[in-house]
Enzyme design. Sequence first.
Site, PDB file in Angstrom:
ATOM      1  N   ALA A  10      -3.717  -3.994   2.562  1.00  0.00           N
ATOM      2  CA  ALA A  10      -4.476  -5.194   3.057  1.00  0.00           C
ATOM      3  C   ALA A  10      -3.494  -6.237   3.278  1.00  0.00           C
ATOM      4  O   ALA A  10      -3.862  -7.390   4.057  1.00  0.00           O
ATOM      5  CB  ALA A  10      -5.515  -5.341   1.934  1.00  0.00           C
ATOM      6  N   SER A  12       0.040  -5.583   3.954  1.00  0.00           N
ATOM      7  CA  SER A  12       1.306  -5.248   4.569  1.00  0.00           C
ATOM      8  C   SER A  12       1.181  -3.863   5.012  1.00  0.00           C
ATOM      9  O   SER A  12       0.395  -2.977   4.195  1.00  0.00           O
ATOM     10  CB  SER A  12       2.560  -5.247   3.734  1.00  0.00           C
ATOM     11  OG  SER A  12       2.538  -4.415   2.287  1.00  0.00           O
ATOM     12  N   GLY A  13       2.063  -3.194   5.850  1.00  0.00           N
ATOM     13  CA  GLY A  13       2.126  -2.032   6.360  1.00  0.00           C
ATOM     14  C   GLY A  13       3.360  -1.337   6.359  1.00  0.00           C
ATOM     15  O   GLY A  13       4.372  -2.016   6.316  1.00  0.00           O
ATOM     16  N   HIS A 236      -8.616   6.956   4.351  1.00  0.00           N
ATOM     17  CA  HIS A 236      -9.023   5.820   3.423  1.00  0.00           C
ATOM     18  C   HIS A 236      -7.527   6.183   2.408  1.00  0.00           C
ATOM     19  O   HIS A 236      -7.337   7.086   1.844  1.00  0.00           O
ATOM     20  CB  HIS A 236     -10.135   5.942   2.477  1.00  0.00           C
ATOM     21  CG  HIS A 236     -10.582   4.954   1.373  1.00  0.00           C
ATOM     22  ND1 HIS A 236     -11.320   4.897   0.466  1.00  0.00           N
ATOM     23  CD2 HIS A 236      -9.779   3.629   1.282  1.00  0.00           C
ATOM     24  CE1 HIS A 236     -11.127   3.648  -0.204  1.00  0.00           C
ATOM     25  NE2 HIS A 236     -10.068   2.911   0.195  1.00  0.00           N
ATOM     26  N   ASP A 237      -6.752   4.827   2.209  1.00  0.00           N
ATOM     27  CA  ASP A 237      -5.549   4.891   1.508  1.00  0.00           C
ATOM     28  C   ASP A 237      -5.733   5.401   0.136  1.00  0.00           C
ATOM     29  O   ASP A 237      -4.650   6.059  -0.374  1.00  0.00           O
ATOM     30  CB  ASP A 237      -4.807   3.762   1.725  1.00  0.00           C
ATOM     31  CG  ASP A 237      -5.662   2.200   1.137  1.00  0.00           C
ATOM     32  OD1 ASP A 237      -6.719   2.336   0.639  1.00  0.00           O
ATOM     33  OD2 ASP A 237      -5.156   1.364   1.596  1.00  0.00           O
ATOM     34  N   THR A 238      -6.939   4.959  -0.579  1.00  0.00           N
ATOM     35  CA  THR A 238      -7.092   5.554  -1.794  1.00  0.00           C
ATOM     36  C   THR A 238      -7.243   7.031  -2.068  1.00  0.00           C
ATOM     37  O   THR A 238      -6.714   7.764  -2.497  1.00  0.00           O
ATOM     38  CB  THR A 238      -8.301   4.962  -2.512  1.00  0.00           C
ATOM     39  OG1 THR A 238      -8.142   3.603  -2.432  1.00  0.00           O
ATOM     40  CG2 THR A 238      -8.377   5.358  -3.918  1.00  0.00           C
ATOM     41  N   THR A 259      -3.548  -4.257  -4.190  1.00  0.00           N
ATOM     42  CA  THR A 259      -4.405  -5.577  -3.851  1.00  0.00           C
ATOM     43  C   THR A 259      -5.777  -5.080  -4.721  1.00  0.00           C
ATOM     44  O   THR A 259      -6.306  -6.102  -5.159  1.00  0.00           O
ATOM     45  CB  THR A 259      -4.719  -5.561  -2.453  1.00  0.00           C
ATOM     46  OG1 THR A 259      -3.290  -5.978  -1.607  1.00  0.00           O
ATOM     47  CG2 THR A 259      -5.365  -6.747  -2.081  1.00  0.00           C
ATOM     48  N   ASN A 296     -14.292   0.497  -7.871  1.00  0.00           N
ATOM     49  CA  ASN A 296     -13.207  -0.510  -7.512  1.00  0.00           C
ATOM     50  C   ASN A 296     -13.333  -1.793  -8.318  1.00  0.00           C
ATOM     51  O   ASN A 296     -14.211  -2.208  -8.954  1.00  0.00           O
ATOM     52  CB  ASN A 296     -14.147  -1.157  -6.003  1.00  0.00           C
ATOM     53  CG  ASN A 296     -13.818  -0.162  -4.864  1.00  0.00           C
ATOM     54  OD1 ASN A 296     -12.988  -0.024  -4.114  1.00  0.00           O
ATOM     55  ND2 ASN A 296     -14.886   0.665  -4.836  1.00  0.00           N
ATOM     56  N   GLY A 406       1.626   0.640  -5.097  1.00  0.00           N
ATOM     57  CA  GLY A 406       2.922  -0.569  -5.360  1.00  0.00           C
ATOM     58  C   GLY A 406       2.622  -1.263  -6.541  1.00  0.00           C
ATOM     59  O   GLY A 406       3.637  -1.673  -6.950  1.00  0.00           O
TER      60      GLY A 406
END
Length: 489
Positions: A10, A12-13, A236-238, A259, A296, A406
């Site tokens: 959300a 950075s990539g 989904h990154d999770t 995030t 979440n 991260g």
Amino acid sequence: MTILAYDLGASSGRALLGRLNNGKIEVEELHRFSNDPVQVGDRLHWDILRLLHELKQALLLVRHRDITLDSLAIDSWAVDFGLIGSNGELLGNPYHYRDHHTDGVMKQVVEELTATGIFAKTGIQFLPFNTIYQLAALKKADSPLLRDAKHFLMIPDLLRYFLTGEKYNEFSNATTTQLYNPVAGSWDEELIRSIGISPELFGEVVQPGAKVGSLRASLCEELGIESVPVYAAAEHDTGSAVAAVPALEKSFAYLSCGTWSLMGTEVDEPVINELSQQLNFTNEGGVYGTYRLLKNIMGLWILQECRRSWERAGISYTFPELVKLAEEAKPFAAFIDPDDPLFLHPGDMPARITEYCLRTRQTAPTDTGAIVRCILESLALKYRNVLELTEQLSGQAFSGLHMVGGGIQNTLLCQWTANAIGKPVWAGPVEGSAIGNMIVQWIASGQLADIWEARKVIRESFPVDVYEPEQNDAWESAYRAFKETTGIA
């Protein structure tokens, strides 16, 4: 094999190269870029074409370094989407999930369809920015986007479409929409129609590991590159982060920390019952027939937004500087519920923390270190609460907590989490989402046998830092005070 994983968060990539070498995973960061939403009038959008540009920059770096790619895949955040018109072009910039156009919409939809009815069909946590409420908001506003739309694509689906020309909806991300029925294994057409949307917008749902095209000829000509296969990761990154949890036994608890903080466990079947609805848990699709029973939590967004507020005032801090100030501040001086709606939207977060503390009859933190300490302690204590609820709902007792992402670079948060839960925290790997993206590609191509071999390889490839709980009595007392102050059950 050399593969490419695009991992879009959300804020950075990054594009990372992955190689399997003698049973070990080697990861190399190829390209990193910011992901900055853009305010246009009253609306907050994702700069989707800038993200596409950054994906292309990574492919150009591959060409310049004369690297031969075997495949690539994309993962990103959930719930947001783009709409494609009959001419195959994108209709408008996708809205950001923190945009205000959904304000009050969840309440209206739930009143019309009932919370029990929605949850029974989807098993998804009620959050005001879920895709169902975004689409309902567009419908209520009589948006021309819906009148012209022919295809619904979530963010990684959309970027993948730009790269390949193929339109697919990936399973793990589709389940986050609160429009997918995990029991039926398909989009819930009745639910979609109930908010005034045509089910024809929603395409074929593919599983992680499916080959979903190759780089389109026009893109290869533009960049001077060869075409390569494109796979669906757990987009989904999770979902990708959980795939990369280096657990060696089936029963484990995880926290994907960034995030957002997402905490839960992996289950074989969705847990859709009165208790999971009451606790507002979610059942999101995972890899290889699994579901992620999780909750979440607002996460480090609150700290990130505080830092932006201080920067706007002309005061710049690095994150390590903020952590050091927090460590020096007085412990347990004030608490917040990170999931209070007050903290959802962008804005002056230090002022909102003050507002929350005054509302809950606490002395508000005033200096920077005290504010940061309040955020991090509150997060750690919220993690304990959600871990206890996860054990209650899943019927499992976890011996510790795996943390990935991260956020684990904040070693103070890792230690305080161990202190709060009274159990060990195993932290690593940092690039969990990207590594999970990679292992799905390797399993799809036959380089790894299955998810359990992949997790064993991850465990042997990356360091895992262990944080043992400390100061048990002080944190027990703090947990009682946290629950009393915030009203969390």
